[in-house]
Write a protein that holds these residues in place. Structure first.
Motif, PDB file in Angstrom:
ATOM      1  N   LEU A   1       0.834  -1.199   0.000  1.00  0.00           N
ATOM      2  CA  LEU A   1       0.000   0.000   0.000  1.00  0.00           C
ATOM      3  C   LEU A   1       0.870   1.251   0.000  1.00  0.00           C
ATOM      4  O   LEU A   1       1.559   1.544   0.975  1.00  0.00           O
TER       5      LEU A   1
ATOM      6  N   ARG B   1       1.294   5.579  -0.518  1.00  0.00           N
ATOM      7  CA  ARG B   1       0.624   6.700   0.125  1.00  0.00           C
ATOM      8  C   ARG B   1      -0.711   7.033  -0.546  1.00  0.00           C
ATOM      9  O   ARG B   1      -1.706   7.316   0.127  1.00  0.00           O
TER      10      ARG B   1
ATOM     11  N   THR C   1      -2.728   5.059  -2.090  1.00  0.00           N
ATOM     12  CA  THR C   1      -3.726   4.055  -1.722  1.00  0.00           C
ATOM     13  C   THR C   1      -4.246   4.298  -0.314  1.00  0.00           C
ATOM     14  O   THR C   1      -5.451   4.187  -0.049  1.00  0.00           O
ATOM     15  N   GLN C   2      -3.344   4.629   0.596  1.00  0.00           N
ATOM     16  CA  GLN C   2      -3.769   4.921   1.963  1.00  0.00           C
ATOM     17  C   GLN C   2      -4.674   6.148   2.005  1.00  0.00           C
ATOM     18  O   GLN C   2      -5.627   6.198   2.784  1.00  0.00           O
ATOM     19  N   GLU C   3      -4.379   7.130   1.174  1.00  0.00           N
ATOM     20  CA  GLU C   3      -5.254   8.308   1.099  1.00  0.00           C
ATOM     21  C   GLU C   3      -6.630   7.926   0.558  1.00  0.00           C
ATOM     22  O   GLU C   3      -7.650   8.439   1.029  1.00  0.00           O
TER      23      GLU C   3
ATOM     24  N   LEU D   1      -8.031   4.994   0.892  1.00  0.00           N
ATOM     25  CA  LEU D   1      -8.688   4.270   1.982  1.00  0.00           C
ATOM     26  C   LEU D   1      -9.262   5.246   3.009  1.00  0.00           C
ATOM     27  O   LEU D   1     -10.361   5.035   3.534  1.00  0.00           O
TER      28      LEU D   1
ATOM     29  N   LEU E   1      -8.339  -2.579  -0.316  1.00  0.00           N
ATOM     30  CA  LEU E   1      -7.290  -3.303   0.416  1.00  0.00           C
ATOM     31  C   LEU E   1      -6.934  -4.607  -0.282  1.00  0.00           C
ATOM     32  O   LEU E   1      -5.771  -4.869  -0.594  1.00  0.00           O
TER      33      LEU E   1
ATOM     34  N   LEU F   1      -6.934   0.731   9.160  1.00  0.00           N
ATOM     35  CA  LEU F   1      -6.162   1.730   8.427  1.00  0.00           C
ATOM     36  C   LEU F   1      -4.962   2.199   9.248  1.00  0.00           C
ATOM     37  O   LEU F   1      -3.857   2.358   8.711  1.00  0.00           O
ATOM     38  N   ARG F   2      -5.153   2.412  10.531  1.00  0.00           N
ATOM     39  CA  ARG F   2      -4.024   2.812  11.383  1.00  0.00           C
ATOM     40  C   ARG F   2      -2.968   1.724  11.441  1.00  0.00           C
ATOM     41  O   ARG F   2      -1.762   2.013  11.433  1.00  0.00           O
TER      42      ARG F   2
ATOM     43  N   ALA G   1      -1.038   1.597   8.133  1.00  0.00           N
ATOM     44  CA  ALA G   1      -0.204   2.795   8.002  1.00  0.00           C
ATOM     45  C   ALA G   1       1.065   2.683   8.839  1.00  0.00           C
ATOM     46  O   ALA G   1       2.101   3.257   8.485  1.00  0.00           O
TER      47      ALA G   1
END
Length: 241
Positions: free
Chosen positions: A110, A112, A114-116, A118, A148, A193-194, A197
């Motif tokens: 994942l 950055r 992709t995390q944004e 999510l 994910l 998510l945390r 990350a």
């Protein structure tokens, strides 16, 4: 029935035949809960909705029956399965094994952006819950998990997960008001998510496992299933905590 939400990557086909188009649309509709448990799937009715002839729909339904996404009546009519209590519990067990594995495998892939993405989907999910919109809530839930899972980069695993979603979709749609009315919410997507990350793939997988198991138990306590005995002429008692 044709919604813009994309399917899992392993279900994209190079062919653009009418049979494949009908198959993909009906399959997606099952995942999204457009058909209710126990609903009959009339070939001509679906063909009319899709704007095609009956033959592509007949072929698509046969494929879905062979995949056990649909059952078939003695008359030959396809029908959306209504699961027994035991089958629903086992479905939850299978999901609790497969989906956390997908998250664990995806976590290291994942980036950055992709995390944004999510985080945006998580906000959509939270907004839908706050506004009491079960349709948007279920859609955001699917989109978050899909975003994910697709990064696990393992088509075989994705195929197995979608097979469970075909059975999950109609029942989750039927339970949409139970899901959105659950307090506190059973969703642990913010915690997942945390975890991803912070590069905690094992933690993210365990959190998702707990979410799936918790939701399965919650719905088993409150939903009716195919093998439940309800006295004729009487309403099923409302189950409360």
């Amino acid at each position: 029935m044709d919604k813009p939400e994309k399917t899992l990557p392993n279900q994209r086909f190079a062919s653009d035949s009418l049979e494949d188009q009908a198959y993909r649309q009906i399959r997606r509709a099952l995942v999204e809960g457009d058909f209710a448990p126990g609903q009959k799937m009339p070939i001509r009715g679906i063909a009319s909705e899709l704007g095609t002839s009956p033959m592509p729909v007949r072929t698509a339904l046969r494929r879905l029956i062979s995949e056990q996404a649909l059952d078939v009546l003695p008359s030959g009519t396809a029908i959306v399965p209504r699961l027994t209590r035991s089958s629903f519990a086992k479905l939850g067990m299978v999901r609790a094994a497969l989906e956390p594995l997908a998250v664990k495998m995806a976590a290291s892939n994942l980036d950055r952006s992709t995390q944004e993405r999510l985080a945006e989907l998580l906000q959509k999910e939270q907004n839908a819950r706050a506004s009491g919109d079960p349709v948007q809530l279920l859609r955001a839930d699917r989109q978050f998990l899909l975003a994910l899972y697709e990064h696990c980069q393992t088509p075989m695993l994705l195929a197995m997960i979608e097979a469970t979603w075909l059975r999950r979709g109609p029942h989750f749609w039927e339970a949409r008001w139970l899901i959105i009315g659950r307090s506190p919410s059973g969703s642990k997507h913010a915690d997942i998510l945390r975890a991803v990350a912070s590069q905690d793939s094992d933690g993210a997988a365990q959190i998702l496992k707990e979410e799936i198991e918790g939701t399965t138990s919650y719905l088993l306590e409150r939903m009716s299933f195919a093998d439940d005995q309800v006295a004729p002429g009487r309403l099923r008692p409302i189950r409360r905590k």
